[in-house]
Motif scaffolding. Structure first.
Motif, PDB file in Angstrom:
ATOM      1  N   HIS A 102      21.963  50.623  39.403  1.00  0.00           N
ATOM      2  CA  HIS A 102      22.819  50.211  38.291  1.00  0.00           C
ATOM      3  C   HIS A 102      24.007  49.391  38.820  1.00  0.00           C
ATOM      4  O   HIS A 102      24.411  48.385  38.221  1.00  0.00           O
ATOM      5  N   ALA A 103      24.553  49.828  39.959  1.00  0.00           N
ATOM      6  CA  ALA A 103      25.697  49.119  40.559  1.00  0.00           C
ATOM      7  C   ALA A 103      25.317  47.678  40.900  1.00  0.00           C
ATOM      8  O   ALA A 103      26.096  46.749  40.667  1.00  0.00           O
ATOM      9  N   VAL A 104      24.111  47.499  41.437  1.00  0.00           N
ATOM     10  CA  VAL A 104      23.658  46.138  41.802  1.00  0.00           C
ATOM     11  C   VAL A 104      23.655  45.258  40.544  1.00  0.00           C
ATOM     12  O   VAL A 104      24.129  44.113  40.565  1.00  0.00           O
ATOM     13  N   GLU A 105      23.167  45.815  39.428  1.00  0.00           N
ATOM     14  CA  GLU A 105      23.123  45.037  38.171  1.00  0.00           C
ATOM     15  C   GLU A 105      24.529  44.731  37.658  1.00  0.00           C
ATOM     16  O   GLU A 105      24.813  43.617  37.214  1.00  0.00           O
ATOM     17  N   GLN A 106      25.413  45.748  37.727  1.00  0.00           N
ATOM     18  CA  GLN A 106      26.780  45.522  37.221  1.00  0.00           C
ATOM     19  C   GLN A 106      27.506  44.465  38.047  1.00  0.00           C
ATOM     20  O   GLN A 106      28.184  43.588  37.502  1.00  0.00           O
ATOM     21  N   ILE A 107      27.341  44.540  39.370  1.00  0.00           N
ATOM     22  CA  ILE A 107      28.015  43.573  40.248  1.00  0.00           C
ATOM     23  C   ILE A 107      27.488  42.163  39.962  1.00  0.00           C
ATOM     24  O   ILE A 107      28.246  41.195  39.954  1.00  0.00           O
ATOM     25  N   ALA A 108      26.193  42.056  39.702  1.00  0.00           N
ATOM     26  CA  ALA A 108      25.615  40.737  39.376  1.00  0.00           C
ATOM     27  C   ALA A 108      26.346  40.138  38.180  1.00  0.00           C
ATOM     28  O   ALA A 108      26.709  38.952  38.181  1.00  0.00           O
ATOM     29  N   ASP A 194      28.339  45.396  54.841  1.00  0.00           N
ATOM     30  CA  ASP A 194      27.775  46.637  55.384  1.00  0.00           C
ATOM     31  C   ASP A 194      28.820  47.738  55.374  1.00  0.00           C
ATOM     32  O   ASP A 194      28.481  48.915  55.309  1.00  0.00           O
ATOM     33  N   ALA A 195      30.082  47.339  55.446  1.00  0.00           N
ATOM     34  CA  ALA A 195      31.173  48.308  55.373  1.00  0.00           C
ATOM     35  C   ALA A 195      32.458  47.586  54.995  1.00  0.00           C
ATOM     36  O   ALA A 195      32.659  46.422  55.365  1.00  0.00           O
ATOM     37  N   VAL A 196      33.309  48.293  54.238  1.00  0.00           N
ATOM     38  CA  VAL A 196      34.645  47.782  53.922  1.00  0.00           C
ATOM     39  C   VAL A 196      35.623  48.845  54.393  1.00  0.00           C
ATOM     40  O   VAL A 196      35.490  50.025  54.034  1.00  0.00           O
ATOM     41  N   THR A 197      36.583  48.440  55.214  1.00  0.00           N
ATOM     42  CA  THR A 197      37.516  49.426  55.773  1.00  0.00           C
ATOM     43  C   THR A 197      38.728  49.604  54.852  1.00  0.00           C
ATOM     44  O   THR A 197      38.924  48.824  53.919  1.00  0.00           O
ATOM     45  N   ARG A 216      38.205  29.364  54.689  1.00  0.00           N
ATOM     46  CA  ARG A 216      39.657  29.477  54.595  1.00  0.00           C
ATOM     47  C   ARG A 216      40.319  28.128  54.909  1.00  0.00           C
ATOM     48  O   ARG A 216      41.189  27.655  54.196  1.00  0.00           O
ATOM     49  N   GLU A 217      39.847  27.519  55.988  1.00  0.00           N
ATOM     50  CA  GLU A 217      40.415  26.242  56.435  1.00  0.00           C
ATOM     51  C   GLU A 217      40.189  25.154  55.383  1.00  0.00           C
ATOM     52  O   GLU A 217      41.031  24.294  55.160  1.00  0.00           O
ATOM     53  N   ALA A 218      39.025  25.242  54.683  1.00  0.00           N
ATOM     54  CA  ALA A 218      38.681  24.222  53.679  1.00  0.00           C
ATOM     55  C   ALA A 218      39.162  24.621  52.276  1.00  0.00           C
ATOM     56  O   ALA A 218      38.837  23.947  51.299  1.00  0.00           O
ATOM     57  N   ARG A 219      39.917  25.729  52.170  1.00  0.00           N
ATOM     58  CA  ARG A 219      40.418  26.228  50.872  1.00  0.00           C
ATOM     59  C   ARG A 219      39.272  26.548  49.904  1.00  0.00           C
ATOM     60  O   ARG A 219      39.338  26.245  48.714  1.00  0.00           O
ATOM     61  N   VAL A 220      38.220  27.110  50.420  1.00  0.00           N
ATOM     62  CA  VAL A 220      37.081  27.541  49.593  1.00  0.00           C
ATOM     63  C   VAL A 220      37.182  29.058  49.427  1.00  0.00           C
ATOM     64  O   VAL A 220      37.388  29.776  50.416  1.00  0.00           O
ATOM     65  N   ASN A 221      37.059  29.541  48.205  1.00  0.00           N
ATOM     66  CA  ASN A 221      37.186  30.986  47.967  1.00  0.00           C
ATOM     67  C   ASN A 221      36.015  31.765  48.551  1.00  0.00           C
ATOM     68  O   ASN A 221      34.877  31.293  48.553  1.00  0.00           O
ATOM     69  N   VAL A 222      36.312  32.973  49.025  1.00  0.00           N
ATOM     70  CA  VAL A 222      35.281  33.853  49.587  1.00  0.00           C
ATOM     71  C   VAL A 222      35.234  35.136  48.755  1.00  0.00           C
ATOM     72  O   VAL A 222      36.243  35.835  48.606  1.00  0.00           O
ATOM     73  N   ILE A 223      34.058  35.408  48.200  1.00  0.00           N
ATOM     74  CA  ILE A 223      33.852  36.640  47.425  1.00  0.00           C
ATOM     75  C   ILE A 223      32.888  37.534  48.187  1.00  0.00           C
ATOM     76  O   ILE A 223      31.862  37.070  48.700  1.00  0.00           O
ATOM     77  N   VAL A 224      33.218  38.821  48.259  1.00  0.00           N
ATOM     78  CA  VAL A 224      32.316  39.805  48.865  1.00  0.00           C
ATOM     79  C   VAL A 224      31.781  40.688  47.738  1.00  0.00           C
ATOM     80  O   VAL A 224      32.555  41.198  46.926  1.00  0.00           O
ATOM     81  N   ALA A 225      30.463  40.822  47.675  1.00  0.00           N
ATOM     82  CA  ALA A 225      29.852  41.696  46.663  1.00  0.00           C
ATOM     83  C   ALA A 225      29.485  43.004  47.359  1.00  0.00           C
ATOM     84  O   ALA A 225      28.704  43.002  48.318  1.00  0.00           O
ATOM     85  N   ALA A 226      30.075  44.099  46.916  1.00  0.00           N
ATOM     86  CA  ALA A 226      29.848  45.381  47.618  1.00  0.00           C
ATOM     87  C   ALA A 226      29.964  46.564  46.678  1.00  0.00           C
ATOM     88  O   ALA A 226      30.981  46.716  45.992  1.00  0.00           O
ATOM     89  N   GLU A 227      28.963  47.417  46.666  1.00  0.00           N
ATOM     90  CA  GLU A 227      29.021  48.646  45.899  1.00  0.00           C
ATOM     91  C   GLU A 227      30.096  49.559  46.515  1.00  0.00           C
ATOM     92  O   GLU A 227      30.373  49.474  47.713  1.00  0.00           O
ATOM     93  N   THR A 228      30.648  50.466  45.700  1.00  0.00           N
ATOM     94  CA  THR A 228      31.743  51.310  46.206  1.00  0.00           C
ATOM     95  C   THR A 228      31.295  52.192  47.375  1.00  0.00           C
ATOM     96  O   THR A 228      32.113  52.566  48.212  1.00  0.00           O
ATOM     97  N   VAL A 282      33.947  42.210  44.844  1.00  0.00           N
ATOM     98  CA  VAL A 282      33.414  42.587  43.529  1.00  0.00           C
ATOM     99  C   VAL A 282      32.598  43.870  43.699  1.00  0.00           C
ATOM    100  O   VAL A 282      31.615  43.903  44.441  1.00  0.00           O
ATOM    101  N   THR A 283      33.047  44.921  43.039  1.00  0.00           N
ATOM    102  CA  THR A 283      32.341  46.204  43.072  1.00  0.00           C
ATOM    103  C   THR A 283      31.825  46.490  41.657  1.00  0.00           C
ATOM    104  O   THR A 283      32.174  45.784  40.708  1.00  0.00           O
ATOM    105  N   GLU A 284      31.060  47.571  41.516  1.00  0.00           N
ATOM    106  CA  GLU A 284      30.575  47.941  40.182  1.00  0.00           C
ATOM    107  C   GLU A 284      31.693  48.494  39.300  1.00  0.00           C
ATOM    108  O   GLU A 284      31.514  48.670  38.097  1.00  0.00           O
ATOM    109  N   LYS A 285      32.857  48.769  39.905  1.00  0.00           N
ATOM    110  CA  LYS A 285      34.009  49.243  39.122  1.00  0.00           C
ATOM    111  C   LYS A 285      34.930  48.085  38.772  1.00  0.00           C
ATOM    112  O   LYS A 285      36.015  48.289  38.236  1.00  0.00           O
TER     113      LYS A 285
END
Ligand code: RI2
Length: 320
Positions: A102-108, A194-197, A216-228, A282-285
């Motif tokens: 369900h988390a995978v679907e919500q994050i999508a 694989d892990a978020v500290t 970062r250098e090119a001012r391009v946004n970085v999004i990480v998709a990760a379940e809680t 981006v998490t499922e929450k």
């Protein structure tokens, strides 16, 4: 599947990807509980703990693995009889697998809303959740194009381009070292984790930090998709995520390596991207700035520091 078989497949990476590993582990513990022959609750607990240890020893980095073990093994709490313990494990495993899917679907859904019509997206490695966001944006009718890296040495990029191709998404396949050359054509980077500290650093496939640095250098946004369940509670205690170093022959064949006695192949499977290179996780929450990782650990994993010591002993939880 029996526990030793699952453990072997995780080690050899036949089962791979942090989310898939977590679900496979829950399934293995569930099946083990179902077939366990123990007649006393102590013996049952012991059997389950042995199975958990085998699974924990497979790969050290993806925290989804010990988190899944922890969540499922909590089914033993308060169980007085073998039947109660078995039911506890099975219920928790089923719940974990369901909520993970369900988390995978919500994050999508959440991730797709950060992708604009006309965007070019770069992704690295093969992340089920990151690809979920891209595919959902395409499904919503947004015109998108993707750059996907090769991902030496295990070439997970081949799985990624197959998935994107099958979804009908225009994709450019590039070698890992071409990221800097194309980053100015990219609007958004989306990767998995694989892990978020606790300080919001993201551990992901080797090369992710270089990708984020270029972005970062090119001012391009970085999004990480990760379940809680990819957030690492024990980093609150100061524990570091162990970076798996895999065999050198994944990079250089043994026949060549043995002709080069002064050369050592180093093959770390993951690297660490600091929080300041990441715009959003981006998490499922919901989406959070990486600096809010502590809140996810506290509110959604819901583990107090005391619990680390009571459930698995002072250092046992991380499989070390
Ligand atoms: P999902 C993978 O590790 C990759 O690093 C990927 O980004 C991460 O797990 C998350 O994958 P590996 O098992 O859970 O290929 O998003 O070493 O699928």
């Amino acid at each position: 599947m029996i526990v030793s078989e699952t453990a072997e497949k995780i080690k050899s990476m036949e089962i791979r990807g942090a989310g898939r590993i977590a679900r496979a582990v829950a399934e293995a513990l569930r099946d083990h509980a179902l077939s366990a022959r123990a007649t006393t609750s102590e013996a049952f607990r012991h059997e389950m703990e042995q199975a958990a240890s085998l699974l924990l020893a497979t790969r050290p980095t993806a925290v989804s693995l010990p988190n899944a073990v922890h969540i499922v093994m909590a089914g033993l709490e308060k169980a007085m009889t073998v039947d109660e313990a078995r039911a506890g494990i099975m219920t928790r495993a089923d719940e974990f697998i369901r909520s993970s899917q369900h988390a995978v679907e919500q994050i999508a859904g959440f991730g797709a809303s950060h992708i604009r019509d006309g965007d070019t997206i770069l992704t690295h490695c093969n992340s089920e959740v990151a690809l979920g966001c891209i595919i959902e944006a395409h499904r919503q009718g947004k015109e998108i194009e993707v750059f996907a890296t090769e991902v030496r040495p295990r070439n997970q990029g081949l799985i990624t381009i197959r998935t994107l191709n099958d979804a009908g998404i225009t994709t450019n396949f590039i070698v890992d070292s071409a990221v800097r050359s194309f980053i100015n054509d990219v609007d958004l980077v989306i990767v998995g984790a694989d892990a978020v500290t606790v300080n919001g650093a993201v551990v992901n496939k080797i090369g992710t930090a270089q990708v984020a640095h270029s972005a970062r250098e090119a001012r391009v946004n970085v999004i990480v998709a990760a379940e809680t369940y990819k957030f690492a509670p024990r980093t609150i205690l100061g524990e570091l995520i162990r970076i798996e170093e895999r065999p050198g022959n994944e990079v250089l064949p043994d026949e060549i390596a043995k002709t080069l006695p002064h050369v050592t192949v180093r093959n770390p499977a993951f690297d660490v991207t600091p929080a300041e290179y990441i715009d959003l996780i981006v998490t499922e929450k919901g989406a959070i700035p990486p600096q809010m990782a502590y809140v996810i650990i506290r509110d959604y994993l819901g583990w107090g520091i005391d619990e680390f010591h009571t459930t698995f002993g002072p250092a046992g939880f991380n499989g070390e």
